[in-house]
Design a protein around this motif. Structure first.
Motif, PDB file in Angstrom:
ATOM      1  N   LEU A  21       0.862  -1.254   0.061  1.00 49.74           N
ATOM      2  CA  LEU A  21      -0.044   0.033   0.079  1.00 49.74           C
ATOM      3  C   LEU A  21       0.789   0.982  -0.044  1.00 49.74           C
ATOM      4  N   PRO A  22       0.452   2.371  -0.569  1.00 47.17           N
ATOM      5  CA  PRO A  22       1.247   3.438  -0.466  1.00 47.17           C
ATOM      6  C   PRO A  22       1.046   4.125   0.809  1.00 47.17           C
ATOM      7  N   GLU A  23       2.436   4.427   1.318  1.00 44.26           N
ATOM      8  CA  GLU A  23       2.312   5.078   2.670  1.00 44.26           C
ATOM      9  C   GLU A  23       1.630   6.300   2.934  1.00 44.26           C
ATOM     10  N   LEU A  24       1.124   6.629   3.906  1.00 44.57           N
ATOM     11  CA  LEU A  24       0.121   7.891   4.231  1.00 44.57           C
ATOM     12  C   LEU A  24       1.082   8.659   4.926  1.00 44.57           C
ATOM     13  N   THR A  25       0.932  10.209   4.927  1.00 39.21           N
ATOM     14  CA  THR A  25       1.388  11.143   5.459  1.00 39.21           C
ATOM     15  C   THR A  25       0.656  11.159   6.908  1.00 39.21           C
ATOM     16  N   LEU A  26       1.093  11.381   7.790  1.00 45.86           N
ATOM     17  CA  LEU A  26       0.655  11.456   9.380  1.00 45.86           C
ATOM     18  C   LEU A  26       1.105  12.898   9.846  1.00 45.86           C
ATOM     19  N   GLU A  27      -0.012  13.716  10.187  1.00 49.56           N
ATOM     20  CA  GLU A  27       0.390  14.968  10.679  1.00 49.56           C
ATOM     21  C   GLU A  27       0.177  14.918  12.247  1.00 49.56           C
ATOM     22  N   LEU A 126      -0.851   2.606   8.749  1.00 43.86           N
ATOM     23  CA  LEU A 126      -0.618   3.892   9.289  1.00 43.86           C
ATOM     24  C   LEU A 126       0.281   3.616  10.733  1.00 43.86           C
ATOM     25  N   LEU A 127       0.117   2.502  11.349  1.00 50.92           N
ATOM     26  CA  LEU A 127       1.020   2.341  12.546  1.00 50.92           C
ATOM     27  C   LEU A 127       2.489   2.135  11.933  1.00 50.92           C
ATOM     28  N   SER A 128       2.638   1.484  10.880  1.00 49.61           N
ATOM     29  CA  SER A 128       4.036   1.349  10.265  1.00 49.61           C
ATOM     30  C   SER A 128       4.837   2.778  10.051  1.00 49.61           C
ATOM     31  N   THR A 129       3.967   3.732   9.473  1.00 51.00           N
ATOM     32  CA  THR A 129       4.483   4.793   9.526  1.00 51.00           C
ATOM     33  C   THR A 129       4.909   5.555  10.807  1.00 51.00           C
ATOM     34  N   TYR A 130       3.645   5.863  11.493  1.00 45.17           N
ATOM     35  CA  TYR A 130       3.805   6.148  12.891  1.00 45.17           C
ATOM     36  C   TYR A 130       4.981   6.002  13.753  1.00 45.17           C
ATOM     37  N   TRP A 131       5.037   4.290  14.039  1.00 42.18           N
ATOM     38  CA  TRP A 131       6.233   3.951  14.714  1.00 42.18           C
ATOM     39  C   TRP A 131       7.425   4.294  14.285  1.00 42.18           C
ATOM     40  N   ARG A 132       7.436   4.047  12.918  1.00 38.16           N
ATOM     41  CA  ARG A 132       8.744   4.424  12.307  1.00 38.16           C
ATOM     42  C   ARG A 132       9.422   5.737  12.673  1.00 38.16           C
ATOM     43  N   GLN A 133       8.415   6.643  12.501  1.00 33.92           N
ATOM     44  CA  GLN A 133       8.789   8.068  12.803  1.00 33.92           C
ATOM     45  C   GLN A 133       9.195   8.276  14.268  1.00 33.92           C
ATOM     46  N   ARG A 134       8.636   7.356  15.071  1.00 29.95           N
ATOM     47  CA  ARG A 134       8.717   7.293  16.533  1.00 29.95           C
ATOM     48  C   ARG A 134      10.121   6.626  16.757  1.00 29.95           C
ATOM     49  N   GLY A 135      10.777   6.035  15.942  1.00 28.10           N
ATOM     50  CA  GLY A 135      12.114   5.442  16.338  1.00 28.10           C
ATOM     51  C   GLY A 135      11.919   3.903  16.288  1.00 28.10           C
ATOM     52  N   SER A 154       4.606  -5.503   9.158  1.00 31.13           N
ATOM     53  CA  SER A 154       4.528  -4.451   8.249  1.00 31.13           C
ATOM     54  C   SER A 154       5.932  -4.251   8.020  1.00 31.13           C
ATOM     55  N   GLU A 155       6.380  -4.028   6.834  1.00 26.65           N
ATOM     56  CA  GLU A 155       7.667  -3.577   6.316  1.00 26.65           C
ATOM     57  C   GLU A 155       7.560  -2.355   5.513  1.00 26.65           C
ATOM     58  N   SER A 156       8.466  -1.464   5.590  1.00 21.84           N
ATOM     59  CA  SER A 156       8.614  -0.375   4.890  1.00 21.84           C
ATOM     60  C   SER A 156       9.838  -0.456   3.948  1.00 21.84           C
ATOM     61  N   ARG A 157       9.569  -0.298   2.498  1.00 26.90           N
ATOM     62  CA  ARG A 157      10.500  -0.697   1.483  1.00 26.90           C
ATOM     63  C   ARG A 157       9.840   0.091   0.398  1.00 26.90           C
ATOM     64  N   ASP A 158      11.065   0.623  -0.542  1.00 28.29           N
ATOM     65  CA  ASP A 158      11.089   1.222  -1.820  1.00 28.29           C
ATOM     66  C   ASP A 158       9.720   2.419  -1.762  1.00 28.29           C
ATOM     67  N   ARG A 160       6.933   2.146  -0.078  1.00 29.32           N
ATOM     68  CA  ARG A 160       5.894   1.483  -0.096  1.00 29.32           C
ATOM     69  C   ARG A 160       5.637   0.963   1.441  1.00 29.32           C
ATOM     70  N   CYS A 161       4.414   0.574   2.031  1.00 33.10           N
ATOM     71  CA  CYS A 161       4.172  -0.238   2.990  1.00 33.10           C
ATOM     72  C   CYS A 161       3.577  -1.582   2.860  1.00 33.10           C
ATOM     73  N   TRP A 162       4.409  -2.604   2.969  1.00 32.58           N
ATOM     74  CA  TRP A 162       3.922  -3.860   3.107  1.00 32.58           C
ATOM     75  C   TRP A 162       3.462  -4.336   4.182  1.00 32.58           C
ATOM     76  N   VAL A 163       2.007  -4.724   3.985  1.00 32.64           N
ATOM     77  CA  VAL A 163       1.249  -5.423   5.248  1.00 32.64           C
ATOM     78  C   VAL A 163       1.016  -6.651   5.237  1.00 32.64           C
ATOM     79  N   GLY A 164       1.500  -7.552   6.344  1.00 29.47           N
ATOM     80  CA  GLY A 164       1.319  -8.902   6.026  1.00 29.47           C
ATOM     81  C   GLY A 164       0.579  -9.489   7.631  1.00 29.47           C
TER      82      GLY A 164
END
Length: 174
Positions: A21-27, A126-135, A154-158, A160-164
């Motif tokens: 899935l495309p990564e979403l921007t979190l504000e 969402l959680l993939s992006t959120y927690w990656r930004q939190r370290g 989840s894995e972030s690569r290229d 995109r967010c891969w959810v499994g």
């Protein structure tokens, strides 16, 4: 895989199906004044994704018993049209068995007919992006604390967010 008319890249690795899935921007945003009253817990941080009908990601204190928080029900819709994603870091007590999760989560969208989703791939994105930004890094394991439960990966690569996750009881279509 087809989702309506949209093609979604997917991969099968053993018993795990991964979708891309495309990564979403979190504000990051201030905690809404109604939120702590609705949930009856202290909120550490919040972030928004999508438009007014998108998502509100709510981080609670590490080790919070998410399963003990009552579902907000239709009261949620009186405050927001966003789906509510609760999350916190997992806390494994000393000497306890590892639950194999980095974070915990729950997902509510009663205003859209989903009082609580059992295991939610869109929330995991969402959680993939959120927690990656939190370290927490590019790979994440989340235990969904719904009654049915589930372990999402989840894995972030290229970009995109891969959810499994493991598929149980589903049907495979070739």
């Amino acid at each position: 895989m087809l989702n309506g008319s949209q093609q979604v890249p997917c991969e099968l690795h053993g018993d795990r199906i991964w979708i891309s899935l495309p990564e979403l921007t979190l504000e990051p945003v201030c905690v809404p004044s109604w939120l702590e009253t609705l949930l009856a817990v202290d909120v550490d941080a919040c972030a928004l994704a999508g438009y007014d009908t998108g998502y509100l990601v709510v981080e609670l204190e590490r080790g919070t018993d998410l399963a003990a928080i009552p579902a907000p029900g239709i009261a949620l819709g009186r405050h927001t049209q966003r789906a509510l994603v609760l999350t916190c870091e997992e806390e494994t007590p000393a000497g306890a068995a590892d639950t194999h999760a980095d974070v915990l989560c729950r997902y509510f969208a009663p205003q859209y007919g989903v009082p609580e989703d059992a295991a939610t791939g869109s929330a995991m994105r969402l959680l993939s992006t959120y927690w990656r930004q939190r370290g927490l890094g590019p790979a994440l394991r989340a235990r969904q604390c719904s009654v049915e439960g589930g372990l999402l990966l989840s894995e972030s690569r290229d970009g995109r967010c891969w959810v499994g996750g493991a598929v149980i009881g589903g049907r495979r279509h070739d």
